[in-house]
Design a protein around this motif. Structure first.
Motif, mmCIF file in Angstrom:
data_model
loop_
_atom_site.group_PDB
_atom_site.id
_atom_site.type_symbol
_atom_site.label_atom_id
_atom_site.label_comp_id
_atom_site.label_asym_id
_atom_site.label_seq_id
_atom_site.Cartn_x
_atom_site.Cartn_y
_atom_site.Cartn_z
ATOM 1 N N ARG A 154 -38.442 11.933 -27.814
ATOM 2 C CA ARG A 154 -38.127 12.230 -26.321
ATOM 3 C C ARG A 154 -38.884 13.687 -26.229
ATOM 4 N NH1 ARG A 154 -33.601 9.445 -24.393
ATOM 5 N NH2 ARG A 154 -32.868 11.079 -23.088
ATOM 6 N N HIS A 155 -38.779 14.578 -27.028
ATOM 7 C CA HIS A 155 -39.457 15.838 -26.961
ATOM 8 C C HIS A 155 -41.112 15.778 -26.941
ATOM 9 C CE1 HIS A 155 -35.619 18.370 -27.699
ATOM 10 N NE2 HIS A 155 -35.395 17.623 -26.831
ATOM 11 N N ASP A 162 -30.432 7.604 -21.830
ATOM 12 C CA ASP A 162 -29.576 8.392 -22.468
ATOM 13 C C ASP A 162 -29.985 8.650 -24.222
ATOM 14 O OD1 ASP A 162 -27.976 9.252 -20.518
ATOM 15 O OD2 ASP A 162 -26.569 7.848 -20.677
ATOM 16 N N GLU A 163 -29.684 9.862 -24.739
ATOM 17 C CA GLU A 163 -30.014 9.767 -26.201
ATOM 18 C C GLU A 163 -28.949 9.117 -26.627
ATOM 19 O OE1 GLU A 163 -30.378 13.651 -27.834
ATOM 20 O OE2 GLU A 163 -30.780 14.189 -25.797
ATOM 21 N N ARG A 164 -29.066 8.606 -27.708
ATOM 22 C CA ARG A 164 -27.615 7.881 -28.349
ATOM 23 C C ARG A 164 -26.769 8.815 -28.820
ATOM 24 N NH1 ARG A 164 -28.010 2.678 -31.898
ATOM 25 N NH2 ARG A 164 -27.059 3.453 -33.868
ATOM 26 N N ARG A 167 -32.047 0.571 -32.495
ATOM 27 C CA ARG A 167 -32.244 1.292 -31.302
ATOM 28 C C ARG A 167 -33.492 1.586 -30.663
ATOM 29 N NH1 ARG A 167 -30.124 7.065 -33.799
ATOM 30 N NH2 ARG A 167 -30.970 8.030 -31.970
ATOM 31 N N PHE A 214 -34.170 0.739 -36.402
ATOM 32 C CA PHE A 214 -32.711 1.273 -36.805
ATOM 33 C C PHE A 214 -31.910 0.704 -35.551
ATOM 34 C CE2 PHE A 214 -35.702 4.231 -38.810
ATOM 35 C CZ PHE A 214 -35.311 3.867 -39.915
ATOM 36 N N ALA A 224 -41.897 3.556 -26.415
ATOM 37 C CA ALA A 224 -40.739 4.100 -26.447
ATOM 38 C C ALA A 224 -39.433 3.313 -26.241
ATOM 39 C CB ALA A 224 -40.806 5.437 -26.310
ATOM 40 N N LEU A 225 -39.658 3.040 -25.182
ATOM 41 C CA LEU A 225 -38.362 2.159 -24.495
ATOM 42 C C LEU A 225 -38.161 0.655 -25.208
ATOM 43 C CD1 LEU A 225 -38.665 3.415 -20.998
ATOM 44 C CD2 LEU A 225 -36.610 3.916 -22.453
ATOM 45 N N ARG A 277 -36.204 20.167 -22.261
ATOM 46 C CA ARG A 277 -36.848 18.709 -22.889
ATOM 47 C C ARG A 277 -36.003 17.447 -22.843
ATOM 48 N NH1 ARG A 277 -39.457 23.079 -24.860
ATOM 49 N NH2 ARG A 277 -41.616 22.932 -25.326
ATOM 50 N N ASN A 278 -34.562 17.914 -23.221
ATOM 51 C CA ASN A 278 -33.834 16.718 -22.832
ATOM 52 C C ASN A 278 -33.790 16.380 -21.368
ATOM 53 O OD1 ASN A 278 -33.275 16.826 -25.775
ATOM 54 N ND2 ASN A 278 -31.095 17.695 -25.571
ATOM 55 N N LEU A 303 -42.774 13.521 -25.724
ATOM 56 C CA LEU A 303 -42.938 12.832 -24.276
ATOM 57 C C LEU A 303 -42.693 14.044 -23.370
ATOM 58 C CD1 LEU A 303 -41.758 9.368 -25.205
ATOM 59 C CD2 LEU A 303 -44.206 10.080 -25.031
ATOM 60 N N ALA A 304 -41.717 14.471 -23.259
ATOM 61 C CA ALA A 304 -41.381 15.687 -22.528
ATOM 62 C C ALA A 304 -42.269 16.757 -22.556
ATOM 63 C CB ALA A 304 -39.921 16.481 -22.628
ATOM 64 N N ILE A 324 -35.973 16.750 -19.092
ATOM 65 C CA ILE A 324 -37.303 16.140 -18.507
ATOM 66 C C ILE A 324 -37.327 14.709 -19.080
ATOM 67 C CG2 ILE A 324 -39.645 16.118 -19.050
ATOM 68 C CD1 ILE A 324 -39.437 19.158 -19.241
ATOM 69 N N ALA A 325 -36.928 14.422 -20.467
ATOM 70 C CA ALA A 325 -37.012 13.093 -21.014
ATOM 71 C C ALA A 325 -36.161 12.156 -20.201
ATOM 72 C CB ALA A 325 -36.545 13.082 -22.320
ATOM 73 N N LEU A 355 -36.274 8.095 -19.596
ATOM 74 C CA LEU A 355 -36.152 7.399 -20.897
ATOM 75 C C LEU A 355 -34.483 7.069 -21.465
ATOM 76 C CD1 LEU A 355 -38.508 9.773 -23.018
ATOM 77 C CD2 LEU A 355 -38.961 7.360 -22.262
ATOM 78 N N CYS A 410 -44.384 6.168 -23.193
ATOM 79 C CA CYS A 410 -43.106 5.838 -22.893
ATOM 80 C C CYS A 410 -42.531 4.329 -22.815
ATOM 81 C CB CYS A 410 -42.853 6.465 -21.178
ATOM 82 S SG CYS A 410 -42.901 8.217 -21.380
ATOM 83 N N LEU A 446 -38.756 11.368 -17.216
ATOM 84 C CA LEU A 446 -39.339 10.276 -17.807
ATOM 85 C C LEU A 446 -38.542 8.966 -17.845
ATOM 86 C CD1 LEU A 446 -41.159 12.217 -20.592
ATOM 87 C CD2 LEU A 446 -42.213 11.079 -18.612
ATOM 88 N N ALA A 485 -37.014 5.512 -28.084
ATOM 89 C CA ALA A 485 -37.156 6.513 -27.081
ATOM 90 C C ALA A 485 -35.383 7.145 -27.145
ATOM 91 C CB ALA A 485 -36.931 5.772 -25.794
ATOM 92 N N THR A 486 -34.473 6.619 -27.889
ATOM 93 C CA THR A 486 -33.140 7.471 -28.299
ATOM 94 C C THR A 486 -33.314 8.451 -29.246
ATOM 95 O OG1 THR A 486 -32.438 5.783 -29.891
ATOM 96 C CG2 THR A 486 -32.276 5.222 -27.257
ATOM 97 N N GLN A 495 -34.444 11.914 -30.366
ATOM 98 C CA GLN A 495 -34.977 13.417 -29.912
ATOM 99 C C GLN A 495 -36.237 13.594 -30.031
ATOM 100 O OE1 GLN A 495 -32.595 17.038 -30.309
ATOM 101 N NE2 GLN A 495 -32.096 16.676 -28.268
#
Lengths: 385, 326
Positions: B224-225, A383-385, B215, B213, B207-208, A371-372, B227-228, A374-375, A381, B204, A379, B218-219, B221
């Motif tokens: 993100r999950h 990077d994750e922070r 940020r 907070f 989310a972006l 899922r990471n 949406l994935a 895919i995101a 989206l 999406c 998608l 979309a950051t 998880q």
């Protein structure tokens, strides 16, 4: 020998041949058998199929194959799984390991060893995961050091440990990933070796899985000496070797697994009372399998058309896990007391497979890692922070 | 149609619909636009592909239309054009059973219809393997507001003597309800792809751009999950619809529609949660897709109805067929 022009003709010819040879190919044990029996059955069937050429289609002629599209191999594996002639997970190791040798070993080495894998005289394993390396493969630490200058050395010394190595205790050889760069070199400092499992210094300790089967093993390397001509690809080029496996793992191996899941759902359907409750559970499991199968089919069509498979196969991976869980969760809900209390070979098989199915969201990159990917990659989206 | 042609057609239809701003257009305006795009020629030359492309674009644009009538009349082999206006098909209000039954020498009809109900010359029903045309004047038509007024559906009722058979108009095909259902399942499943893709795009984008907070959400998880997970469901639906497009068959179409219903529930739930407050308002476009998705799931059998029907068939046949091969 049949020379089938298309995949569909190949499939038809294959099934006709399998029908005729059913008795010869069938396992001699009832139910699923022990792991030792399963492995012996697989190697016996591979030998028969190699002798009859079926095991050679789709493989290059330089490694003992007869050429043709890779889809022919996939058809073979799926047909064997659908007929319950062998465990598709064990069989698909061929699909994961032989292409690695074909693409990355010296031509002489590939020609020498690949036929032995195809004809059932050898088993190989894949030494990738380590105790501290699960989803994050690039952090692996099992170390290979050149004897002398790495550019001219003829031998390398390997020290370290692997874990979750499927069937290592049955294997003659291992495709092994080692750290050859600095400890923090991640994917840039990895080298792949093809190691004989009887080399002094290798210790294998089987691990008992949650279902009681000893399929995996820990493998310890203690000053194991490997010759330079056993390097697959280039020194520090091991990441490419590891990544090259992904398209096979996520296409033909999945297709074989899917064929097996259909077969198991069919068995479940025949064992269950035709009530509406049961029909709804079966119907929903079938929807999961159909979604998975159509997706896997389109992935394989893209691969056959020359596409490079990448992040989008994470979708296939998530769907395989969903299909696996759908079938065995349905079994748990429909076959009362079978998984929990039935000591016959029938109960043993459903119990073992149910417990094994829990690994579907863990092996080969967890559901969360998929899922990471895919995101981030599909998608966009970020990077994750 | 080769992949390039089909991609080009998709882009053409999608852009034309986007340009027409469907949320401000009526179904009749969309019908006129489809006519300009050559919808009836597409349907005549490559029905399965045309339906897959056009309905997915309609879903994405949240457009109401009467394209379903054309698709179903084509399946029946009945000319879409009646005496002085188009014909309209009566759809089941619930499930997949025909919305018409014979009661002696009388016919009783209770179903729903697209926006074409407002202008149709005749309403077409299938009873006992034959198609009948009901003159519009004899049919009671009432517009449905419901949860999604913009889908412009109508309630259609009739009770009276058996009307004229349309059988003589049918070329080479029997008026088989199964083919109507299969065609409808395929079209609605394709429409659901578009609805779901639109919901995911909206979620999406949100989310972006939405910052909490310090940020973008979309950051996180957890976001993100969701949406994935939505993309996984949509891609699986896409593959199931492709299989039904390649080989038109009742079971492949039904599976696609059932997967479509499940996918729509999954995607709507995840995207609504990600859109949170703004997705709860009519200021944001999301609500239109959520509502359209609910209506599409109900038409010709919900995911639950179809899963049960499929499960019953598998159990009675004792067989779980693989259906598609490499």
């Amino acid at each position: 020998m049949v020379r089938s022009a298309t995949t569909a003709e190949f499939r038809a010819d294959l099934h006709a041949w399998l029908d005729v040879h059913e008795a010869e190919l069938a396992p001699t044990y009832r139910g699923m058998g022990t792991l030792d029996e399963q492995i012996a059955q697989m190697q016996r069937v591979k030998a028969i199929l190699y002798e009859a050429d079926w095991m050679r289609y789709g493989w290059p002629e330089r490694v003992g194959g007869l050429g043709g599209a890779a889809a022919l191999r996939t058809e073979l594996g799926a047909s064997l799984a659908a007929r319950d002639l062998m465990d598709p997970g064990h069989f698909s190791l061929v699909e994961v390991l032989a292409p690695t040798l074909i693409d990355f070993a010296t031509p002489a080495l590939a020609a020498e060893v690949v036929p032995s894998l195809l004809n059932g005289s050898e088993m190989w394993c894949q030494g990738f995961s380590e105790p501290e390396t699960g989803s994050d493969l690039s952090s692996l630490r099992c170390r290979a050091v050149a004897e002398g200058d790495p550019s001219t050395a003829t031998q390398w010394i390997i020290n370290g440990q692997k874990v979750w190595t499927s069937l290592a205790h049955f294997s003659d050889r291992c495709v092994l990933l080692t750290r050859t760069g600095p400890p923090d070199s991640k994917h840039l400092g990895i080298t792949a070796f093809f190691v004989d499992m009887d080399t002094p210094g290798i210790t294998v300790r089987p691990i008992e899985m949650i279902n009681g089967v000893r399929e995996f093993a820990e493998v310890f390397f203690d000053d194991v000496v490997v010759s330079t001509d056993r390097i697959l690809g280039s020194v520090n080029g091991g990441w490419a070797v590891a990544m090259s496996i992904l398209p096979f793992e996520r296409s033909s191996c999945f297709w074989q697994r899917i064929a097996y899941l259909y077969q198991r759902l069919q068995a479940l359907t025949r064992l269950s009372e035709p009530t509406d409750r049961n029909a709804e559970i079966i119907g929903n499991a079938f929807l999961e399998l159909h979604a998975l199968r159509t997706r896997s089919r389109s992935t394989q069509h893209r691969l056959a058309a020359g596409a490079t498979l990448g992040a989008e196969t994470s979708i296939d991976k998530v769907l395989v896990a969903a299909g696996e869980h759908a079938v065995y969760n349905a079994a748990r809900r429909l076959l009362h007391n079978t998984i929990t209390l039935d000591d016959t070979v029938h109960g043993e098989q459903w119990r073992t497979e149910y417990l094994y199915s829990r690994s579907a969201t863990i092996y080969g990159g967890t559901a969360e890692i998929q899922r990471n990917i895919i995101a981030r990659r599909l998608l966009n989206l970020g990077d994750e922070r | 149609m080769d992949p390039d042609e089909s991609e080009l057609l998709t882009a053409t239809v999608r852009d034309a619909l986007a340009h027409a701003a469907p949320h401000a257009s009526t179904g009749s305006a969309i019908d006129a636009l489809l006519a300009e795009l050559g919808w009836s020629d597409m349907l005549a030359s490559a029905p399965s592909e045309a339906i897959s492309i056009v309905f997915s674009c309609l879903g994405y644009a949240n457009a109401a239309s009467s394209a379903l009538d054309d698709a179903l009349l084509d399946a029946l082999g009945v000319d879409a054009l009646g005496v002085d206006a188009a014909r309209c098909v009566v759809l089941p209000a619930r499930g997949t059973d025909p919305p018409a039954r014979r009661d002696g020498d009388r016919l009783v009809v209770d179903g729903i219809a697209t926006v074409r109900a407002e202008t149709a010359s005749e309403f077409v029903v299938v009873v006992d393997g034959a198609a009948f045309g009901l003159p519009a004047a004899s049919v009671r038509v009432a517009s449905i507001t419901g949860i999604d007024p913009r889908s412009e559906l109508h309630r259609v009722q009739f009770s009276g003597p058996l009307p004229k058979r349309l059988q003589e108009l049918i070329v080479e095909r029997s008026a088989d309800w199964t083919t109507v259902v299969a065609r409808a399942h395929h079209a609605l499943a394709a429409e659901m792809i578009g609805v779901n893709r639109a919901m995911l795009e909206l979620a999406c984008e949100h989310a972006l751009s939405r910052v909490q907070f310090d940020r973008p959400i979309a950051t996180f998880q957890a976001v993100r999950h969701r949406l994935a997970e939505s993309l996984v469901a949509i891609e699986a639906l896409g593959a199931a619809v492709d299989a039904a497009t390649e080989e038109p068959s009742p079971i492949l179409a039904m599976l696609a529609k059932a997967i479509g219903g499940r996918t729509t529930r999954t995607v709507a739930a995840h995207c609504q949660q990600v859109l949170a407050g703004i997705g709860f308002t009519t200021d944001h476009a999301f609500h239109r897709y959520l509502k359209r998705g609910l209506v599409l799931d109900e038409l010709f059998g919900t995911a639950d109805d179809l899963a049960l029907a499929i499960g019953r068939t598998l159990m009675s046949e004792g067989s779980v067929p693989t259906l598609v091969e490499l």
